[in-house]
Design an enzyme around this catalytic site. Sequence first.
Site, PDB file in Angstrom:
ATOM      1  N   LYS A 117       3.263  -7.572   7.238  1.00 21.41           N
ATOM      2  CA  LYS A 117       2.378  -8.578   7.853  1.00 21.41           C
ATOM      3  C   LYS A 117       2.924  -9.140   8.881  1.00 21.41           C
ATOM      4  CE  LYS A 117      -0.031 -10.297   3.566  1.00 21.41           C
ATOM      5  NZ  LYS A 117       0.657  -9.445   2.544  1.00 21.41           N
TER       6      LYS A 117
HETATM    7  C1  LIG Z   1      -0.281  -8.413   1.926  1.00 23.83           C
HETATM    8  C2  LIG Z   1       0.733  -7.478   1.167  1.00 23.83           C
HETATM    9  C3  LIG Z   1       0.245  -6.182   0.343  1.00 23.83           C
HETATM   10  C4  LIG Z   1      -1.465  -6.201   0.453  1.00 23.83           C
HETATM   11  O1  LIG Z   1      -1.731  -5.981   1.817  1.00 23.83           O
HETATM   12  P1  LIG Z   1      -3.490  -6.170   1.882  1.00 23.83           P
HETATM   13  O2  LIG Z   1      -3.623  -6.008   3.556  1.00 23.83           O
HETATM   14  O3  LIG Z   1      -3.980  -7.412   1.319  1.00 23.83           O
HETATM   15  O4  LIG Z   1      -4.243  -5.020   1.358  1.00 23.83           O
HETATM   16  C5  LIG Z   1       0.969  -5.467  -0.139  1.00 23.83           C
HETATM   17  N1  LIG Z   1       2.410  -5.259  -0.144  1.00 23.83           N
HETATM   18  C6  LIG Z   1       3.143  -6.411   0.581  1.00 23.83           C
HETATM   19  C7  LIG Z   1       4.443  -6.417   0.408  1.00 23.83           C
HETATM   20  C8  LIG Z   1       2.168  -7.510   1.019  1.00 23.83           C
HETATM   21  O5  LIG Z   1       2.847  -8.521   1.645  1.00 23.83           O
END
Ligand SMILES: *Cc1c(COP(=O)(O)O)cnc(C)c1O
Length: 479
Positions: A117
Amino acid sequence: MRYVSTRGQAPARSFSDILLEGLAPDGGLYLPERYPQVDRALLARWRETLAQRGYAALAFEILRLYVDDIPERDLREICARTYMADVFGSAAITPLKKLDDGCYLQGLSNGPTLAFKDLAMQLLGHLFEYELARRGTHLNVLGATSGDTGSAAEYAMRGKRGIRVFMLSPHGRMSAFQQAQMYSLQDPNIVNIAIDGVFDDCQDIVKAVSADLEFKRRYAIGTVNSINWARLLAQVVYYFAGYFLATESNEERVSFAVPSGNFGNVCAGHIARQMGLPIAQLVVATNENDVLDEFFRTGIYRVRGSAETRETSSPSMDISKASNFERFVFDWLGRDGARVAELFGSTLAGSRQFDLSGDPAWPEVAQRYGFVSGKSTDAERIATIRAVYRQSGLIIDPHTANGVRTGCAHARPGVAMVVLETALAAKFAATIGGAIGRLPERPARFDGLEERPQRVRVMPADVDQVKNLIAHAGDLASV
Ligand SMILES: *Cc1c(COP(=O)(O)O)cnc(C)c1O
């Protein structure tokens, strides 16, 4: 470039106008009116750009196709300030490692909070600061988190002018590492609020505050959740980077396996593919919370209640509905906003599910859009972490393990499979210790994290007390 709503009833807007907004006024999500097309000549130029001028330069080339209301000089500078080697741990920003023959791992989690993120949120921090200064205004970002999103937002917004963050988290329910990551921030514009309750209580407070339109306007309340278009756009970049790193020529195709929850990450892959990036398959990998796997296998999209949402060893994928999924459905159903509004508005509100398995367009999901899916269980993830460690010496985290497990099962000869590494194992030390009998290394900057002084206010799950805190937090102009 103008942006339209997936529900077809909102006026088209520019990039900067939708940057600071969440949902479109008709309840839909914003998408560009068309996807810029990347032909072979442009793809060849971008391959050169990445190799010679680096990730930030590639990001600028992609972003400028979607952002026409920020001067190019400024946008280039924003990209350069965001994607720096000392923020993301290496000049490659999203380095590629080989797992096995034809199977690669693209590292997306070397940013400040060790989860993918950061790649989008860091850009958002710089874009927000730029746009707020340009408009001479400010923003109070209000969010709820059970871990990754909140810390990524705080590390992106800390110290930014014109922005204050109020982040609600469930008191005592995150890992010691996650709590320390957020609560040890000493920046005056970051306000941590631990709510006596669970994550859903935090989320409900955010919804209640946002539903009070008068309060929302008066205190300039905004969000940074995963439906923000700029976050998705930032994520498109690493699909191109991953493709260039995994191939030698633009004649080759690549597949991506994506650990998924809210469908934000893999939706960016869909957009890259629609732009013309030679992606063979997009593998949607879920854990036991398999809303998405169920859809891609059966054509039935069925949202779950919190009682049906399980806690797993990959908590950032523990979702009951996939908030970005509506964007793909909009493209797939020929951008028919009225139909999307019916499906995601009235149909889901009523029966909490829809079934498109009988739609004439159903076979296109796999054939034309390249989607396949799979899910894994806790035991399978542990076995995968162990197998990868034995085979390659690499330590992967439980989210990434979902991608490796499902991705490698779908790999085809002659097409590289790139699994997106969405978090670093260091964040989930206990699970890793149980799987391989040793703890993952922590980047040195986290030494002693849990011992640092923490700044957090504990509050009951009470909307008025949270509103009161926001209202009395002082003059933002002085931040
Ligand atoms: C947010 C997150 C996901 C999921 O991603 P999306 O964009 O919601 O599909 C997967 N792995 C980690 C470590 C995350 O922080």
